[in-house]
Design a protein around this motif. Structure first.
Motif, PDB file in Angstrom:
ATOM      1  N   PRO A 344       4.557  -4.458  -0.733  1.00 48.61           N
ATOM      2  CA  PRO A 344       5.288  -5.729  -0.627  1.00 48.61           C
ATOM      3  C   PRO A 344       6.307  -5.950  -1.744  1.00 48.61           C
ATOM      4  O   PRO A 344       7.422  -6.414  -1.488  1.00 48.61           O
ATOM      5  CB  PRO A 344       4.175  -6.779  -0.672  1.00 48.61           C
ATOM      6  N   LYS A 345       5.925  -5.620  -2.964  1.00 48.88           N
ATOM      7  CA  LYS A 345       6.851  -5.799  -4.080  1.00 48.88           C
ATOM      8  C   LYS A 345       8.080  -4.910  -3.921  1.00 48.88           C
ATOM      9  O   LYS A 345       9.217  -5.349  -4.181  1.00 48.88           O
ATOM     10  CB  LYS A 345       6.151  -5.477  -5.403  1.00 48.88           C
ATOM     11  N   ALA A 346       7.877  -3.679  -3.479  1.00 49.49           N
ATOM     12  CA  ALA A 346       9.004  -2.759  -3.287  1.00 49.49           C
ATOM     13  C   ALA A 346       9.963  -3.287  -2.223  1.00 49.49           C
ATOM     14  O   ALA A 346      11.186  -3.163  -2.350  1.00 49.49           O
ATOM     15  CB  ALA A 346       8.496  -1.371  -2.912  1.00 49.49           C
ATOM     16  N   VAL A 347       9.407  -3.873  -1.167  1.00 48.31           N
ATOM     17  CA  VAL A 347      10.252  -4.425  -0.103  1.00 48.31           C
ATOM     18  C   VAL A 347      11.134  -5.548  -0.649  1.00 48.31           C
ATOM     19  O   VAL A 347      12.359  -5.553  -0.467  1.00 48.31           O
ATOM     20  CB  VAL A 347       9.390  -4.953   1.066  1.00 48.31           C
ATOM     21  N   SER A 386      11.749 -14.039   2.182  1.00 50.96           N
ATOM     22  CA  SER A 386      11.239 -12.823   1.533  1.00 50.96           C
ATOM     23  C   SER A 386      10.037 -12.269   2.283  1.00 50.96           C
ATOM     24  O   SER A 386       9.394 -12.970   3.083  1.00 50.96           O
ATOM     25  CB  SER A 386      10.838 -13.131   0.087  1.00 50.96           C
ATOM     26  N   PHE A 387       9.728 -11.010   2.018  1.00 54.00           N
ATOM     27  CA  PHE A 387       8.574 -10.372   2.642  1.00 54.00           C
ATOM     28  C   PHE A 387       7.281 -11.027   2.170  1.00 54.00           C
ATOM     29  O   PHE A 387       6.343 -11.219   2.953  1.00 54.00           O
ATOM     30  CB  PHE A 387       8.571  -8.880   2.300  1.00 54.00           C
ATOM     31  N   ALA A 388       7.229 -11.391   0.892  1.00 57.21           N
ATOM     32  CA  ALA A 388       6.031 -12.062   0.363  1.00 57.21           C
ATOM     33  C   ALA A 388       5.789 -13.383   1.079  1.00 57.21           C
ATOM     34  O   ALA A 388       4.641 -13.736   1.402  1.00 57.21           O
ATOM     35  CB  ALA A 388       6.179 -12.299  -1.144  1.00 57.21           C
ATOM     36  N   LEU A 389       6.863 -14.123   1.360  1.00 56.90           N
ATOM     37  CA  LEU A 389       6.719 -15.378   2.096  1.00 56.90           C
ATOM     38  C   LEU A 389       6.242 -15.127   3.520  1.00 56.90           C
ATOM     39  O   LEU A 389       5.413 -15.868   4.054  1.00 56.90           O
ATOM     40  CB  LEU A 389       8.041 -16.126   2.115  1.00 56.90           C
TER      41      LEU A 389
END
Length: 550
Positions: A344-347, A386-389
């Motif tokens: 996730p962080k990389a995305v 964002s992907f995290a969201l």
């Protein structure tokens, strides 16, 4: 990672490239200096190596991705006036010394130990003629998926076709010089049996680790005792013999005229040996770049034979290819763990770098990973969520269908649809898949204590008082105002805009633990704006009623 494209030769780009400290430019400058005062060869050769003893893993891909970045930087520095080639070389003539853990039938392969990998039967099924051919195909399939501009090379083919014959004959002539390099690096017992040449038994087909009884430089042959004790003579040419792996490095560099090759830190102590043998055989050692190794979640080196760490296909199940390219670019000299939690962080970091690129001057652009990943031509992609969201939206809504997520997204960002933002649409599918496989099984909701119940009740009231059109910033401020009035969440090392104590991160950790069942999440205001204020208030009510805790 698109194929090589036209190089931007504008003065601003060339000036920024000459001064850039980005690691691909630093490596490319070594190659420029290599030919300072000399003519470039017809083709400057970049090489990567692959050992097909197991299925390709991300570390293998990393070598190709990173070398491609250096190659592109070199093309910019030389204004694309020098022809270049990337050769992906497979050491598929190596003997299979052990059976990988991740093959379907280990017993099937046991009779073929020590045979060249391209002579070992294929245990995976399909039309591939050998274990080595299958693994080579898996590598090529993935490199093609990424659009790398490369030429594949097979050690078996190069040995058997005679591509190495001239240098192998030279190795026979300079056998004693090679032995003088190798013997001091070996233990006493190994010295007694060592030979840089490994004959392939004409009877068993195995790669033999046997001492040489005679090396005839004039005839270009070696004599040894075969497995059955019968003295046997073979030519060093035509694929009858291969070289031990350390001399093989130097031999290949000399035979092909390799200019640049990177390898992992586990090769670092041998680099001087590779270089010296290359020079003995009439070549010039290439420029090197030593990168740190990838580790699994337990801190162990990832291995093709063990199958630990992430596979290429596993990463791409949960994230776009560009996120993997970014992970390869970042801090190559630093050991990094390579497991599912890093995805996730990389995305999100990839899209963050992509968003910053248009606003940057050329000096910053050439230090931005996306410039190197996309051969100087990053795409223009707007990502409003964002992907995290997305992951937390899936978690809160229990969505199993992209259309559910798009209902939240389109309400939060009017006009944003799968048609207008196809990249975001892809991420919604990745988010659902990642959540189902990695987040959902680890979710643990907890009941709030009395202080937390009061805090959540106050948060629900504060959210209800906000206007309908409240954005993430307004929601975040409302949450902070609630936390500042509760002693437990006051952080006296920080100061609020009003001059009082700041807010401890423990407040937001509590929110995610109680409402989402996770230890952490993205910025609360952004999440609540996307999920919707009323939905967030309903989630708080469920938590207070004990409906979330199983």
């Amino acid at each position: 990672m698109p194929r090589s494209n036209l190089i931007d030769q504008s003065p601003d780009v060339l000036a920024a490239a000459a001064e850039s400290k980005a690691w691909p430019f630093e490596e490319a400058k070594k190659i420029v200096n290599r030919y300072k005062g000399r003519d470039y060869p017809e083709t400057v050769l970049f090489e990567t190596g692959y050992g097909p003893s197991g299925l390709p893993h991300i570390g293998t891909f990393g070598e190709v991705a990173r070398t491609t970045m250096v190659r592109h930087a070199f093309r910019v520095l030389t204004q694309d006036k020098v022809k270049t080639k990337l050769l992906c070389f497979s050491d598929d003539m190596d003997g299979m010394r052990k059976i990988p853990d991740n093959v379907p039938d280990r017993a099937f392969l046991e009779p073929h130990l020590q045979k060249p990998l391209t002579a070992v039967p294929n245990p995976f099924g399909g039309d591939y003629e050998s274990f080595g051919h299958h693994n080579n195909a898996m590598l090529r399939r993935f490199l093609d998926t990424f659009g790398f501009d490369y030429e594949f090379a097979s050690a078996t083919e190069y040995y058997k076709s005679g591509r190495f014959d001239d240098v192998l004959l030279r190795a026979a002539e300079r056998y004693d010089q090679i032995m003088k390099v190798m013997l001091p690096t070996l233990g006493e017992e190994r010295q007694a049996t060592y030979s840089p040449f490994l004959p392939i038994s004409p009877k068993s087909g195995r790669v033999l680790y046997v001492p040489m009884k005679h090396v005839d430089a004039k005839a270009g042959t070696i004599t040894f005792d075969d497995e059955d004790g019968v003295e046997t003579t073979l030519p060093v040419t035509g694929g009858k013999v291969k070289m031990q792996w350390k001399p093989d490095f130097g031999m290949r560099w000399a035979a092909l005229g390799v200019d640049f090759e990177m390898f992992g830190k586990d090769h670092q102590t041998n680099a001087a040996i590779y270089d010296r043998i290359c020079e003995i055989l009439g070549g010039r050692a290439p420029e090197h770049f030593v990168y740190e190794l990838f580790l699994d979640e337990n801190g162990q080196k990832i291995s093709k034979s063990k199958g630990n760490g992430l596979t290429i296909d596993e990463w791409l199940t949960y994230a776009p290819t560009e996120s993997l390219g970014l992970y390869m670019y970042q801090r190559p000299r630093q050991a990094k763990k390579l497991y599912f939690d890093v995805i996730p962080k990389a995305v999100d970091e990839y899209y963050s770098f992509l968003s910053a690129y248009p606003r940057q001057a050329w000096k910053e652009r050439l230090g931005n990973p996306v410039w190197h990943m996309h051969n100087g031509n990053p795409p223009a992609i707007e990502l409003p969520v964002s992907f995290a969201l997305l992951l937390n939206l899936v978690s809160a809504s229990n969505a199993h269908d992209r259309s559910v997520l798009w209902g939240f997204i389109s309400r939060h960002a009017p006009g944003v649809t799968p048609a207008t933002h196809p990249e975001l649409d892809k991420l919604t599918a990745y988010a659902i898949r990642y959540f189902d496989d990695f987040v959902k099984p680890t979710k643990v909701f907890r009941a709030p204590d009395e202080v937390e119940r009061e805090a959540l009740s106050a948060l629900g009231v504060a959210l209800g008082a906000l206007p309908v059109e409240a954005d993430g910033e307004a929601i975040q401020n409302a949450a902070l105002n609630v936390a500042r009035r509760i002693e437990r969440y006051q952080d006296h090392s920080k100061q609020s805009p009003e001059g009082g104590p700041g807010v401890s991160v423990a407040f937001f950790q509590m929110i995610y633990q109680v409402l989402i069942g996770q230890e952490r999440g993205p910025r609360f205001g952004s999440f609540a704006a996307l999920y919707g204020v009323e939905n967030t208030r309903a989630l708080i009510e469920k938590a207070l009623a004990g409906e979330l805790v199983v």
